[in-house]
Design a protein around this motif. Structure first.
Motif, short mmCIF file in Angstrom:
data_model
loop_
_atom_site.label_atom_id
_atom_site.label_comp_id
_atom_site.label_asym_id
_atom_site.label_seq_id
_atom_site.Cartn_x
_atom_site.Cartn_y
_atom_site.Cartn_z
N MET A 1 0.86 -1.10 -0.06
CA MET A 1 -0.07 -0.15 -0.01
C MET A 1 0.69 1.11 -0.04
O MET A 1 1.56 1.32 0.78
CB MET A 1 -0.74 -0.02 1.20
CG MET A 1 -1.83 1.46 1.26
SD MET A 1 -2.72 1.31 2.74
CE MET A 1 -3.70 -0.18 2.91
N PRO A 2 0.66 2.24 -0.95
CA PRO A 2 1.61 3.37 -0.90
C PRO A 2 1.56 4.21 0.28
O PRO A 2 0.32 4.10 1.09
CB PRO A 2 0.81 4.27 -1.97
CG PRO A 2 0.02 3.37 -2.82
CD PRO A 2 -0.38 2.26 -1.90
N LYS A 3 2.40 4.62 0.88
CA LYS A 3 2.39 5.41 2.05
C LYS A 3 1.30 6.65 2.23
O LYS A 3 0.88 6.77 3.28
CB LYS A 3 3.90 6.40 2.22
CG LYS A 3 5.02 5.55 2.45
CD LYS A 3 6.26 6.01 2.84
CE LYS A 3 7.40 5.24 3.06
NZ LYS A 3 8.54 6.03 3.20
N THR A 4 0.92 7.29 1.15
CA THR A 4 -0.28 8.24 1.19
C THR A 4 -1.41 7.50 1.56
O THR A 4 -2.14 7.87 2.59
CB THR A 4 -0.12 8.84 -0.04
OG1 THR A 4 0.96 9.68 -0.46
CG2 THR A 4 -1.60 9.94 0.03
N LEU A 5 -1.64 6.33 1.03
CA LEU A 5 -2.95 5.57 1.29
C LEU A 5 -3.01 5.08 2.73
O LEU A 5 -3.75 5.22 3.35
CB LEU A 5 -3.22 4.56 0.10
CG LEU A 5 -4.56 3.61 0.49
CD1 LEU A 5 -5.63 4.81 0.55
CD2 LEU A 5 -4.56 2.61 -0.65
N ALA A 6 -1.77 4.49 3.25
CA ALA A 6 -1.68 4.06 4.56
C ALA A 6 -1.93 5.22 5.68
O ALA A 6 -2.59 5.18 6.44
CB ALA A 6 -0.07 3.47 4.71
N ARG A 7 -1.38 6.58 5.13
CA ARG A 7 -1.50 7.82 6.07
C ARG A 7 -3.06 8.01 6.08
O ARG A 7 -3.58 8.31 7.22
CB ARG A 7 -0.72 8.87 5.71
CG ARG A 7 -0.80 10.02 6.43
CD ARG A 7 -0.01 11.16 5.86
NE ARG A 7 -0.25 11.60 4.62
CZ ARG A 7 -1.54 12.37 4.39
NH1 ARG A 7 -2.13 12.81 5.35
NH2 ARG A 7 -1.82 12.76 3.10
N LEU A 8 -3.68 7.91 4.93
CA LEU A 8 -5.04 8.33 4.83
C LEU A 8 -6.02 7.13 5.64
O LEU A 8 -6.81 7.63 6.31
CB LEU A 8 -5.41 8.45 3.43
CG LEU A 8 -4.96 9.69 2.69
CD1 LEU A 8 -5.49 9.44 1.18
CD2 LEU A 8 -5.75 11.08 3.29
N ARG A 9 -5.50 5.88 5.59
CA ARG A 9 -6.21 4.92 6.44
C ARG A 9 -6.06 5.42 7.51
O ARG A 9 -7.16 5.14 8.53
CB ARG A 9 -5.64 3.67 5.94
CG ARG A 9 -6.67 2.25 6.77
CD ARG A 9 -5.61 1.20 6.59
NE ARG A 9 -4.53 1.19 7.28
CZ ARG A 9 -3.35 0.71 6.89
NH1 ARG A 9 -3.16 0.08 5.80
NH2 ARG A 9 -2.10 0.92 7.41
N THR A 10 -5.02 5.54 8.22
CA THR A 10 -4.84 5.77 9.62
C THR A 10 -5.51 7.02 10.12
O THR A 10 -6.33 6.96 11.25
CB THR A 10 -3.17 6.16 9.95
OG1 THR A 10 -2.51 4.84 9.91
CG2 THR A 10 -2.93 6.28 11.39
N LEU A 11 -5.58 8.06 9.27
CA LEU A 11 -6.49 9.28 9.51
C LEU A 11 -7.79 8.91 9.81
O LEU A 11 -8.39 9.11 10.50
CB LEU A 11 -6.11 10.49 8.58
CG LEU A 11 -4.96 11.06 8.64
CD1 LEU A 11 -4.73 11.96 7.43
CD2 LEU A 11 -4.68 12.00 9.91
N ALA A 12 -8.37 8.10 8.76
CA ALA A 12 -10.01 7.63 9.02
C ALA A 12 -9.94 6.82 10.06
O ALA A 12 -11.01 7.11 10.74
CB ALA A 12 -10.18 6.93 7.45
#
Length: 122
Positions: A1-12
């Protein structure tokens, strides 16, 4: 998973207090063992409630990796939305899940017995 998507998942995940966007069950993000121990689950059961990044507007339909398009969803809800030949949009899928959750028919019985009726799940 790209870092951006992982960060967005964590925020959500944080924004949703660790609960699935569709079924409202608690999820785990980093420690399946701790989650399984908390709710007295097997590893296989815990796997079902792993946090995934869900695109409200699917990538194949032009949805991108940006904060307003990503929610946290358990592995089961995410997979079931996309199993259909014509996947439901996020709003209709959420309503469908809510109806079945109300009848205790969306998840396996152990979710209702161990996770949702546990004091740890609230």
């Amino acid at each position: 998973m790209p870092k951006t998507l992982a960060r967005l998942r964590t925020l959500a995940f944080q924004h949703q207090s660790g609960r699935c966007y569709y079924c409202c069950c608690p999820m785990w993000q980093k420690s399946p063992e701790a989650f399984a121990a908390t709710f007295h689950l097997s590893k296989r059961q815990a796997h079902t409630l792993q946090c995934t990044a869900e695109h409200l507007h699917a990538r194949v339909d032009g949805g991108g990796d940006f904060e307003s398009n990503i929610v946290a969803a358990c592995r089961l809800c995410n997979a079931r939305r996309h199993q259909r030949k014509d996947a439901r949009d996020a709003i209709h899928h959420k309503a469908h899940v809510a109806r079945l959750m109300g009848r205790k028919r969306w998840h396996d019985p152990w979710v209702f017995e161990k996770v949702l009726h546990s004091g740890a799940g609230r």
